[in-house]
Design an enzyme around this catalytic site. Sequence first.
Site, mmCIF file in Angstrom:
data_model
loop_
_atom_site.group_PDB
_atom_site.id
_atom_site.type_symbol
_atom_site.label_atom_id
_atom_site.label_comp_id
_atom_site.label_asym_id
_atom_site.label_seq_id
_atom_site.Cartn_x
_atom_site.Cartn_y
_atom_site.Cartn_z
ATOM 1 N N CYS A 216 -40.349 -70.205 14.690
ATOM 2 C CA CYS A 216 -41.770 -69.955 14.951
ATOM 3 C C CYS A 216 -42.115 -70.426 16.364
ATOM 4 O O CYS A 216 -41.951 -71.599 16.678
ATOM 5 C CB CYS A 216 -42.657 -70.678 13.940
ATOM 6 N N GLY B 164 -43.265 -56.007 8.673
ATOM 7 C CA GLY B 164 -44.207 -57.062 9.048
ATOM 8 C C GLY B 164 -45.542 -56.539 9.526
ATOM 9 O O GLY B 164 -46.411 -56.148 8.738
#
Lengths: 304, 257
Positions: A130, A265
């Site tokens: 991330c 996504g």
Amino acid sequence: MANLTTKIGNLTLKNPVITASGTFGYGEEYLDFLDINQLGGICVKGTTLHRREGNPYPRMAETPSGMLNAVGLQNKGVDYFINTIYPRLKVFETAFIVNVSGSTLEDYIETAEKINSLSSIPAIELNISCPNVKQGGMAFGVDKDMAAEVVKEVRKVYHKTLIVKLSPNVTDIISIAEAVEHEGADAVSLINTLLGMAIDAETQKPLLSTITGGLSGPCVKPIALRMVWQVAHAVKIPVVGMGGISNARDAIEFFLAGATAIEVGTANFIDPAVSLQVIQGIDDYLQRHHCESIIDIIGALKTA
Amino acid sequence: MKKFIGNLVVSENIPLKNNHFLLKLTQAEPLPLMLPGQFVQLKIDDTPSVFLRRTFSINYVDRLKNEIWLLIQVVGDGTRSLSKNKTGDSLNLIYPLGNSFSMPTATQSRLLLIGGGVGVAPLLFLGAILAEKGFSPSFLIGARNVDGLIELEEFQKFGNVYVTTEDGSAGEIGFVTNHSILKNTFDKIYTCGPTPMMQAVTQFAENKSIDSEVSLENKMACGIGACLCCVTQTHQGNQCVCTDGPVFNTKELVWQI
């Protein structure tokens, strides 16, 4: 109908389409738009040991054929997930994969250990990539030794399917993939978002509160495809491919490049039911190409 | 409330002044229940620079004609593309999204709806519903100049309309918070408009201890509480404007101070 069943470690998916973490909530947000039981799997929102408020607004900027986000892993913590969300998810017939993130090695271990006890969660996706958190997150995924260490330690406490989500923000993604494979990862998933930035020329200010953020959407697909192809050639464990997949054709490209499953996504934001169209489109493709199974096209890229 | 995704047909696209236009959309089946303050997300095709859906509050629901109205200002490529729609064109919507303005309590009868610029959009629907329920809402509408005052004749159908412009070209000169109508007593204020305006109104309402709600318009991606991009800071932590809002009681918001 072709056989869409695919396997990641010990996890058998009824089809190879998973919704990507951070783009599909816990699945429940999408119930008005599709039957989530038809999905191969759902990667739930990034989960950390403690509650995280995430980054300040603004967290999102639209870009040509994509978007930047800087959400920063806002979530209520693993205990909230276990006590409040998990009981609601158990009724669904799809594979819920928990995306696990952390700021420290200990965070990852403790969170994974807690998730290990949940009988209806067959896998975790270890998020070492991330780009939107100050500590941890991507730091683990851009260093071969740190990536290896976190996987080694989590492997000791997590006994089900361990997928490691890789960062594209590295010089050599193959070496990271090999390192986590060596430490016992059952699969790798890639790519997480690419570190990017957007500026408002008129105000001369960044468009994100964190200045930089993670780029996703169709604009990243060629990079994702290249990395999936490279990694699939380098490791023996399955590769879960993602990055800009918006339709079945995109998904097929990832299978040809070597992905065993794929994640959808950002496209969920534009069409909440797109994943079902991807599943249907994969089946149509396989029948049109006289393939009995999805396995027939995994890594079937013709390079000669 | 159940959310829908589907194609609606443009029944009318009415150009308004100052780069605004009013899109009226319909479908063969009766439209689902929609509440004032809720919004829709429109898909914009064939515009390469537009990737995400565009978010618009519901301006009005005409139940007799089975129409949903969207009041839109052209500000970029997405809204420019939408402005070119013609009667009969089809648009893909996700709707209705978000919470809604709350109805007045039994002790609240003097209601003021304050709108600025294109932020007036949800207040027409709110005013219509309030009038239907027997209230006589007042509207206070602000703009930079007379050209920025949109749909005044529509608002007049549901209550008294008061106007301010920054240059004095219509109504009283100044900001909405300078208007003389604010010397009257109000039990509840509903506001939608530019953030500095909503903050000023919130401050005013706070000083006078008036119950106050605002409709926020943070940048959104998903619109359904999945991506967590559109958050605003509240006393309960970051909350999604798309699902916890867009309407917030100003007591909940951190920026009210």
